[in-house]
Write a protein that holds these residues in place. Sequence first.
Motif, PDB file in Angstrom:
ATOM      1  N   UNK A 187      -4.373 -21.653 -25.077  1.00 12.42           N
ATOM      2  CA  UNK A 187      -4.005 -22.131 -26.410  1.00 12.42           C
ATOM      3  C   UNK A 187      -3.960 -23.653 -26.429  1.00 12.42           C
ATOM      4  N   UNK A 188      -3.360 -24.247 -25.408  1.00  4.84           N
ATOM      5  CA  UNK A 188      -3.261 -25.707 -25.375  1.00  4.84           C
ATOM      6  C   UNK A 188      -4.635 -26.364 -25.353  1.00  4.84           C
ATOM      7  N   UNK A 189      -5.636 -25.667 -24.853  1.00 10.08           N
ATOM      8  CA  UNK A 189      -6.982 -26.234 -24.820  1.00 10.08           C
ATOM      9  C   UNK A 189      -7.844 -25.642 -25.917  1.00 10.08           C
ATOM     10  N   UNK A 190      -7.186 -25.008 -26.929  1.00 13.19           N
ATOM     11  CA  UNK A 190      -7.904 -24.507 -28.105  1.00 13.19           C
ATOM     12  C   UNK A 190      -8.999 -23.505 -27.809  1.00 13.19           C
ATOM     13  N   UNK A 191      -8.804 -22.687 -26.769  1.00 13.10           N
ATOM     14  CA  UNK A 191      -9.853 -21.731 -26.440  1.00 13.10           C
ATOM     15  C   UNK A 191      -9.487 -20.296 -26.768  1.00 13.10           C
ATOM     16  N   UNK A 192      -8.324 -20.078 -27.379  1.00 10.52           N
ATOM     17  CA  UNK A 192      -7.893 -18.692 -27.587  1.00 10.52           C
ATOM     18  C   UNK A 192      -8.754 -17.962 -28.601  1.00 10.52           C
ATOM     19  N   UNK A 196     -10.847 -14.583 -27.841  1.00  9.86           N
ATOM     20  CA  UNK A 196     -10.523 -13.300 -28.467  1.00  9.86           C
ATOM     21  C   UNK A 196     -11.754 -12.710 -29.130  1.00  9.86           C
ATOM     22  N   UNK A 197     -12.490 -13.565 -29.863  1.00  9.58           N
ATOM     23  CA  UNK A 197     -13.712 -13.065 -30.498  1.00  9.58           C
ATOM     24  C   UNK A 197     -14.689 -12.525 -29.476  1.00  9.58           C
ATOM     25  N   UNK A 198     -14.819 -13.240 -28.376  1.00 12.62           N
ATOM     26  CA  UNK A 198     -15.724 -12.802 -27.323  1.00 12.62           C
ATOM     27  C   UNK A 198     -15.346 -11.445 -26.775  1.00 12.62           C
ATOM     28  N   UNK A 199     -14.055 -11.282 -26.493  1.00 15.60           N
ATOM     29  CA  UNK A 199     -13.595 -10.008 -25.932  1.00 15.60           C
ATOM     30  C   UNK A 199     -13.763  -8.885 -26.952  1.00 15.60           C
ATOM     31  N   UNK A 204     -13.491  -4.491 -27.060  1.00 18.75           N
ATOM     32  CA  UNK A 204     -12.096  -4.351 -26.671  1.00 18.75           C
ATOM     33  C   UNK A 204     -11.209  -4.872 -27.778  1.00 18.75           C
ATOM     34  N   UNK A 205     -10.034  -4.306 -27.871  1.00 20.52           N
ATOM     35  CA  UNK A 205      -9.106  -4.708 -28.901  1.00 20.52           C
ATOM     36  C   UNK A 205      -8.184  -5.771 -28.344  1.00 20.52           C
ATOM     37  N   UNK A 206      -7.945  -6.817 -29.137  1.00 14.01           N
ATOM     38  CA  UNK A 206      -7.001  -7.850 -28.710  1.00 14.01           C
ATOM     39  C   UNK A 206      -5.930  -7.975 -29.775  1.00 14.01           C
ATOM     40  N   UNK A 222      -2.353  -8.663 -25.945  1.00 16.08           N
ATOM     41  CA  UNK A 222      -2.592  -7.388 -25.294  1.00 16.08           C
ATOM     42  C   UNK A 222      -4.062  -7.028 -25.485  1.00 16.08           C
ATOM     43  N   UNK A 223      -4.753  -6.807 -24.383  1.00 17.19           N
ATOM     44  CA  UNK A 223      -6.158  -6.408 -24.454  1.00 17.19           C
ATOM     45  C   UNK A 223      -6.246  -4.947 -24.049  1.00 17.19           C
TER      46      UNK A 223
END
Lengths: 358, 188
Positions: A187-192, A196-199, A204-206, A222-223
């Motif tokens: 989150x701190x590096x703005x990658x969440x 999530x979209x990738x997963x 898979x559900x996130x 939760x994945x």
Amino acid sequence: MNNAIKKILNEKVAWLADKGPDKDIAITSRIRLARNIEGYSFPINAKEESLVKIIDTVNFATTKTGALKESFKIRLKDLNPFERRILMERRLVSKEFISNKRTSGIVINKEENLSIMINEEDHLRIQALDSGLQLESVWERLNKLDNELSQNMGFAYDKKLGFLTSCPTNVGTGMRASVMLHLPALRLTNQVAPLINGVKRLGYEVRGIFGEGSESLGNLYQISNQSTLGEREEDIIFKLNKIILKVIEHEKDARIYLLEKEQNLLLDNVGRAYGILRHAYLLNGQEATNSLSALRLGVDMGMFTTVDLHLVNDLFVLIQAAHLQNYYGNSLTQKDRDIVRAEIIRAKLKDLERKRKQ
Amino acid sequence: MLCEICNKNEATIHIKEMSLNGEGKTLHICAGCSDKKNEFASMLKDVNLNDLVKQIANDFKGLIDGGMGGMLEQEVAFGDDKIDITCKDCKWTWKKFRKYTRLGCPKCYDAFEKELISGIKSIHNGVNHKGKIPGERGNDFNKKSNFYFQLTALQDLLKEAVKSEDYENAATYRDEISELKKKLGEHE
């Protein structure tokens, strides 16, 4: 208070990671199986007498198992709203379960890492949990219980479609495997959001644990698998495990990046959180959860000598509404909860400081 | 160096991007622009992320068969709600299923078989149950076939890793394969 709940409150929550592989990022591994008893309608359509019979059948069958022979067997109707919340806050039952108006029950083992919800969406929702990333060992325990239960009841099952469930999203293995992850550095590096979209694109559900969508409270996600039909249980677990390991890898990389390139951002994030937790007198659930997340990150990165994972985990459970009420001993208004919450945290952190000085 | 966006402030945040073909690119921006242009940053991360997705998808080539990522809304998946069928065992109707997304009893799967199949196909990775039978024990036979599946999967991953010159992961997979082979040997 209900006796069983009283005993449950005295036990430590087993699924919070103090130990377990990859425990700093993977907090809990959980697998649940959906099962229904042949010859009865699903709970939404079943008569009350059937629901009672189902509870009796399940309770009897558990006495013939190894893991649940000695267990708490509770009828939902015997619990008041406060007691129901305690179970939900300890993640032993779902939100849907505690608002259930119909006859339902729950069976829980002493360690709180194995349980059966009876007459929620399906007749049985069998669940096993453990701390850290331990899907295989969780599956072993769950599989054993499932096999033992099936010796004393006939599960609704079809050769082509597998275990038949109330909702077709669970048909087949009836298995939902999930891992709860703590992803503060992402989150701190703005990658969440992109992660999530990738997963999700991989099937898979996130879900945020306490919030909705990609902004999650406390950086907890939760994945879980979405498909339950068309592959073996072991394959579902194997693939989920690989995905989780990749996500963990990315969180670790993000932490290293912060340490090497954004150290002040990291220290500021953790330092502010500690400041708030140590000195605030009014803390709402949101702020407390987010601050505890930063505290946990600090502990993971070795920034503290006295605060440890054990304390952070305890606090995560304690700051929830029903647990606060239990601590205080009386019912609390929202504002009072914010006061008590801050009080508990201040006290525990102050206590650590004192121990350190000795 | 100066921020690449505003060209005014000192660049204090350096975001490194690596794409699959090995090209590296570093973006140097200041804290102000980083805050203001969070969407820009996350767009960049989207680019990063496409690579991540490609990478993960490559790892799983062959392991994920058929199932499309992301679950369709049940309404879309299960189509027409004007169909008028009733399960003769429990009297649940298709209309009720569409309303509650719950079936009435196990026999509903027979009653609504045709209507359910397309929805099931779009939600799951297959339409036939490949998992355990009730009461099946986790016996030695299951453990052995489990190893074989993992072995094939790892060999696939190894091949892909070598092809994309990802030697670090390749080495990990190679080690995992020899571990598995040893375990298999113990089981024979």
